[in-house]
Structure formats: C-alpha cells, structure tokens
Design a protein around this motif. Sequence first.
Motif, PDB file in Angstrom:
ATOM      1  N   ILE A   5       0.840  -1.202   0.000  1.00 33.81           N
ATOM      2  CA  ILE A   5       0.000   0.000   0.000  1.00 33.81           C
ATOM      3  C   ILE A   5       0.875   1.253   0.000  1.00 33.81           C
ATOM      4  O   ILE A   5       2.085   1.177   0.214  1.00 33.81           O
ATOM      5  CB  ILE A   5      -0.987   0.022   1.189  1.00 33.81           C
ATOM      6  N   GLU A   6       0.251   2.381  -0.223  1.00 29.99           N
ATOM      7  CA  GLU A   6       0.998   3.614  -0.440  1.00 29.99           C
ATOM      8  C   GLU A   6       0.807   4.562   0.748  1.00 29.99           C
ATOM      9  O   GLU A   6      -0.283   4.671   1.313  1.00 29.99           O
ATOM     10  CB  GLU A   6       0.500   4.226  -1.762  1.00 29.99           C
TER      11      GLU A   6
ATOM     12  N   GLU B 178       0.799   7.959   1.315  1.00 31.91           N
ATOM     13  CA  GLU B 178      -0.068   9.145   1.409  1.00 31.91           C
ATOM     14  C   GLU B 178      -1.484   8.736   1.774  1.00 31.91           C
ATOM     15  O   GLU B 178      -2.166   9.405   2.544  1.00 31.91           O
ATOM     16  CB  GLU B 178      -0.068   9.945   0.101  1.00 31.91           C
ATOM     17  N   ALA B 179      -1.931   7.607   1.201  1.00 28.77           N
ATOM     18  CA  ALA B 179      -3.267   7.103   1.536  1.00 28.77           C
ATOM     19  C   ALA B 179      -3.331   6.751   3.022  1.00 28.77           C
ATOM     20  O   ALA B 179      -4.335   7.040   3.697  1.00 28.77           O
ATOM     21  CB  ALA B 179      -3.598   5.887   0.678  1.00 28.77           C
TER      22      ALA B 179
ATOM     23  N   MET C 282      -3.350   9.986   5.155  1.00 27.15           N
ATOM     24  CA  MET C 282      -4.632  10.712   5.033  1.00 27.15           C
ATOM     25  C   MET C 282      -5.732  10.017   5.823  1.00 27.15           C
ATOM     26  O   MET C 282      -6.578  10.660   6.433  1.00 27.15           O
ATOM     27  CB  MET C 282      -5.022  10.848   3.573  1.00 27.15           C
ATOM     28  N   MET C 283      -5.719   8.692   5.796  1.00 24.51           N
ATOM     29  CA  MET C 283      -6.732   7.959   6.573  1.00 24.51           C
ATOM     30  C   MET C 283      -6.478   8.126   8.079  1.00 24.51           C
ATOM     31  O   MET C 283      -7.419   8.232   8.853  1.00 24.51           O
ATOM     32  CB  MET C 283      -6.759   6.495   6.174  1.00 24.51           C
TER      33      MET C 283
ATOM     34  N   MET D  67      -7.799  11.473   9.058  1.00 19.98           N
ATOM     35  CA  MET D  67      -9.262  11.495   9.177  1.00 19.98           C
ATOM     36  C   MET D  67      -9.740  11.000  10.551  1.00 19.98           C
ATOM     37  O   MET D  67     -10.820  11.356  10.983  1.00 19.98           O
ATOM     38  CB  MET D  67      -9.904  10.583   8.122  1.00 19.98           C
TER      39      MET D  67
ATOM     40  N   CYS E 242       4.264  10.458  -3.651  1.00 19.95           N
ATOM     41  CA  CYS E 242       2.969  11.119  -3.859  1.00 19.95           C
ATOM     42  C   CYS E 242       2.780  12.285  -2.897  1.00 19.95           C
ATOM     43  O   CYS E 242       2.044  13.217  -3.187  1.00 19.95           O
ATOM     44  CB  CYS E 242       1.827  10.136  -3.640  1.00 19.95           C
ATOM     45  N   ALA E 243       3.417  12.199  -1.727  1.00 16.88           N
ATOM     46  CA  ALA E 243       3.231  13.245  -0.727  1.00 16.88           C
ATOM     47  C   ALA E 243       4.342  14.289  -0.798  1.00 16.88           C
ATOM     48  O   ALA E 243       4.357  15.246  -0.043  1.00 16.88           O
ATOM     49  CB  ALA E 243       3.188  12.622   0.665  1.00 16.88           C
TER      50      ALA E 243
ATOM     51  N   SER F 119       5.692   3.345   0.815  1.00 15.11           N
ATOM     52  CA  SER F 119       4.812   2.816   1.865  1.00 15.11           C
ATOM     53  C   SER F 119       5.340   3.093   3.268  1.00 15.11           C
ATOM     54  O   SER F 119       4.836   2.560   4.245  1.00 15.11           O
ATOM     55  CB  SER F 119       4.620   1.313   1.679  1.00 15.11           C
TER      56      SER F 119
ATOM     57  N   LEU G  90      -6.827  -0.772   2.994  1.00 19.17           N
ATOM     58  CA  LEU G  90      -6.069  -0.388   1.799  1.00 19.17           C
ATOM     59  C   LEU G  90      -5.501  -1.614   1.084  1.00 19.17           C
ATOM     60  O   LEU G  90      -5.422  -1.643  -0.142  1.00 19.17           O
ATOM     61  CB  LEU G  90      -4.951   0.597   2.156  1.00 19.17           C
TER      62      LEU G  90
END
Lengths: 206, 391
Positions: B306-307, B309-310, B313-314, B317, B328-329, B351, B380
């Motif tokens: 998995i990556e 930034e995801a 971000m989760m 949240m 990506c970030a 990751s 994810l």
Amino acid sequence: MQYSQKVLDHFMKPHNVGKLENPDVEATEGSPACGDQVTIYMNVNEKTHKIEEITFQSYGCASNIATGSIITDLAKGKTLEEAKKISWKEAAEALDGLPPVKMHCSVLAVDTLQKAIKNYEISHGLAEKESFSKQTIINELKKILYPKVGESIVTLKMVKYVGFEDGVAIIDVDIPKFDEHRDNVADEIKEHLEKYPEIKDVKVTM
Amino acid sequence: MERIYFNNCLTSKPAPEVIEAMLPYLTDKFQLPENFVISGGIINADLANFRKIIADSMSAEPSEIHFTTGGTSANNLAIKGFISENANQGTHLIVSVIDYPDLLTNAAFFEKSGFDVTYLDTDEEGYVNPEELREAIQDDTILFMTTMANHTVGTLQPLKEYRKILDEANHKIAMHVDACEAYGRYPLDVNDLGIDIMSISAHKIHGPKGVGAMYVRKGIKIGPTKHGINRLDEFETGGISTAAIAGFAKAVELIFSNFDQYFQHIKDLQKHLLDKIESTISHTLLNGPRGDKRVPHNMNISFDYIEGEAIIMMLDMVGISAATGSACASKGLKANYVMMALGRNHEQSHSSIKFTLSRYNTKDEIDYTVEKLAEIVRNLRRLSPLYKEEN
C-alpha cells in the motif's frame, strides 16, 4: 491546494472496489515503483456492448483511489463507444477538481479504462491491434502531465522534438534546469514508453 | 479525543510555559539590547541569561552560542561562514548521502563553485561508517559535515569515532554537526563528542518557530556571510525576535530540568509502538536500526502493498498526524532520498510511515493509533492489486 470533499468521500468509501470473478476483460496501468497502479475489471454485454459490471483495484494515494472510484462510476452502464469518450478532465471535474500535482491520477484511471476497452475490442474482433509508429509515442506523451499546472506536456508545448530510429525514442523536453519536477517528468516519459516492446531505449534530453 | 500528534520531527507544539515566557517580550520588554540605557540593559541581561541556559544544556560556554532565526539559518551561517574563512587551507568537503537537506544543498552549492565534495555512503540502517570517512580524507580536506540523528530513520551517527579519525589526520579538519533532530532528545555534550560547529532549533523541542542557535567552538574561525547591522549577533545580523529567544530558552530549561525522565518516557513509547505494530500488522519493515542506535523519538516503518499518502490521510481522518516517505506526498513527486540510499526499493519508500514522538504523547495514544492503523492497512490492502489475501 487541498482535496475536494468529493475526492475525500470517494477515497474513504470508494465505489466498485475489488476483483471480478472471471471478468470479460481486465487491464492494468501504472507501476508500484512510480507509486500508483490501477487495475480495472469489466463484464461487457456481447450484444449491446454495454459495460454491465466494472470494478477496480488500486495501489496509490488518495486521488488514485478516488479517480478509480469515479471512473468506474462514470463508465458503468455506458456502451464501449460512450465510455471511450470519457476524458481525464471530465473524471477530474466529476470529483470537483484535483490539485494540479495529482491530475496524473485521473489520466492513469482513464488510461486504464481505455486499455480495458481496447483489450475487449481486440479480443472480440471489434478492433485490430494498432501498429506502432511515431504517433504512438506522441499519444503517450499527451498522457504525461506537467505536475505544476496539471496539463499535458504536449498541450503546454514543452515537447520540442520526438524522434524514433532503430528502436531508440529520443524526446527533447523544454523544462527549466532547477524545476523540482524535472526528474519526475523524465521518469514518467520513460515509464510510458518503455512498456512498448518496439522501444528498446528511451533518451530524454532537457 | 484531542488530535494525536506524531509529527514532532516536522515541528512540535510549543509548551504552554514557553508561550508564557515569550509574552513579556511582545509587550513591556519590546526593546532591543542597547548600552547605557536602563531598558536596553535589562534586555541585555535577559539575553545573557538565555544564552547561558542554552550553553549549559550542551556543556558549552555562553560566548560559543549564537542565536539564529532557525536551524537552517544556523546551518548556512556555520557552513558558509566556516568555508569563507578557511578556504585558503583547502577546498575539499565531506558529507554523506543521507544528511539533512541543509547540508546536502550547501555541499552542492560549493561543488558548483569549484569545491571538491566527497559524498559518503551509508549501510542499510543509515549508519555512515567512520572507516569510510578515514578513506575520504585528503590533504586539502577542511570540513566534515554530518547529521547527528538522521531526520528520516533516526540513526545516530558515531560522532566520537568521527572526531578520533579527524584528529588522526595530518592537518586540522573541522566537524559541523546538524543536531536539530537530536538536540533535546538525546544526550549531547559538545566537548565529549568533539563538535566544532553545530546547529540546533527551537521548534522541534516545544519551543517557538523562527529561532535556533549556532554553536561555534572557541578557536574555530567563522566569517560573516549575512552582512548587515549587528543587533543581537554578529553572524545573524538584523533583528531576531527576543520573544522567540525567551521561548527557546524556556523550552530548553523545561527539557533539561527533567531530561532523564522524558528520555526514558519517549524511549518506552518508541518500543511500545514498534512492538505493537509488529505484533498486530503483518508484512511490515522497520526502516533504520533497532534499539539504542536510534534516537528515541523516531519510528519509521514500511507497510507492504500500500501507499503512504493514503495511509497518512486515513490516519488524519481519525485524528492522527504522521508523515510518509511516499513520492505522492512530496513536492517533486520523488521517492525519499534517504530511503533509497538505505537500499530500499521505490515501493518500500512509498509505503513508509514516520512517527515522531514527544514527551506529550501517551501509551493510550499509541494503543489507539495502532488499532486504527491496523484497520487502515487492512482496508487499503483489500483495495490493492498487489496484495494477495492470506489464507
């Protein structure tokens, strides 16, 4: 720029997720090394050519997941001809926009969908495999965005020369020396072109 | 529940006592230091006291401390200042490929100006071998630059061993240390470690932003590189916020009045976080060393398939702040250079998640974080084409 609420909604609760059992067609684009990869699975009605079922899997960031979700929403129920017309700009708009640096996620999602459609058409005798030419290279370059503004390097007239001789693709790009996205653009060009067996080497000059 | 903050490497929350200590300098004590007038004299005395607090915390002399507008400014004044004054002795510099960007960009600047730079390699734990330093030394080497605790994976470099090797050379070579990540978090005695020049920063240790300090050992020559009026310091010319300096001194006072207790608390949290992640989540990879070779506040782990930034971000949240090495970030969409130098592949860099702890974190926060993290990783991975469900 921040993500829109719609991007966050699709990211947190993506639609059409997973793998279809025995799909009519599947397609994968991107690579884990570049940080984003999307796979799309489709079942298509043989008579109407309507996309009846479509799902996706994603390895990537929030916008990668959100664009996978929206693109499958947009394509579902459409005929192959209708689905071919979905553009990356339309997908981004359906998410109330994406930050420029993330626009390439929309291109990747649309690209994967188009590849799935093409794969289906070829395997069902609806289209022939395109022969490789310099135009193929130009079409690939159109999919590469300049992250700072989220627009194609071809549209922005940053591509100054495209050559293809003896299996070597030579691409000259106009990008400032101290641009923080210089390496990223070069890597993207290589990633997009190296997947063609006709291309043995990619030379990017800047 | 309040937000849980694990991004103390980026910046940390100012302690309430720090804000309180700053206030007088934003109100009644607004003057700059001046001679022969009472108000200026009071500021002079206060600044002398602040300088002494900082100096004492690292066993330095107050005259060896120069306030700056931050860690990066301290690094620039130190490196450029040292080179401008000592270039007639030689033009060879040594740095490592995993050092903090301040050091690497300065090295690149001098390389472009005609200096010869050797970039030392690292092993897979982020350790820069002293023997490599020995081999890199030339007759014209004037400066070795290093980062005491690596900003990405927390590896502590063997400064004492470096000093020994530099002292064995046939001429004098200075050691500049970026200690912004280590200072206030790991014991640091400039004499014991043989540091010549050093940068530290306030905002990473619950002090205010916009202030730091440069340590320059007595006898080491530094030239001015930021020319202008000398208000508070001959090197950091122009104004420096006296309120920020007051806050910095308070932050240092708070830490060093209770250093051993805080050190142990953060170390315990670090161990708890690692144990909990490794026992709860499969397919993880610790980046950087285990145990005592690592600065206590840093934890960096990659989660396969998995990556990053995801993931962050989760986490965001659900009220948890952390950082990632994912391209990506990053601004330039590039994989983290430290991770790549450690021999990690792109996926492992993308990751990677970095948790940086502080004395304000608790065991309960870590338990909650790992519980949420396990859910996020599971979700994810379910989404990822790279992950094959385990039987």
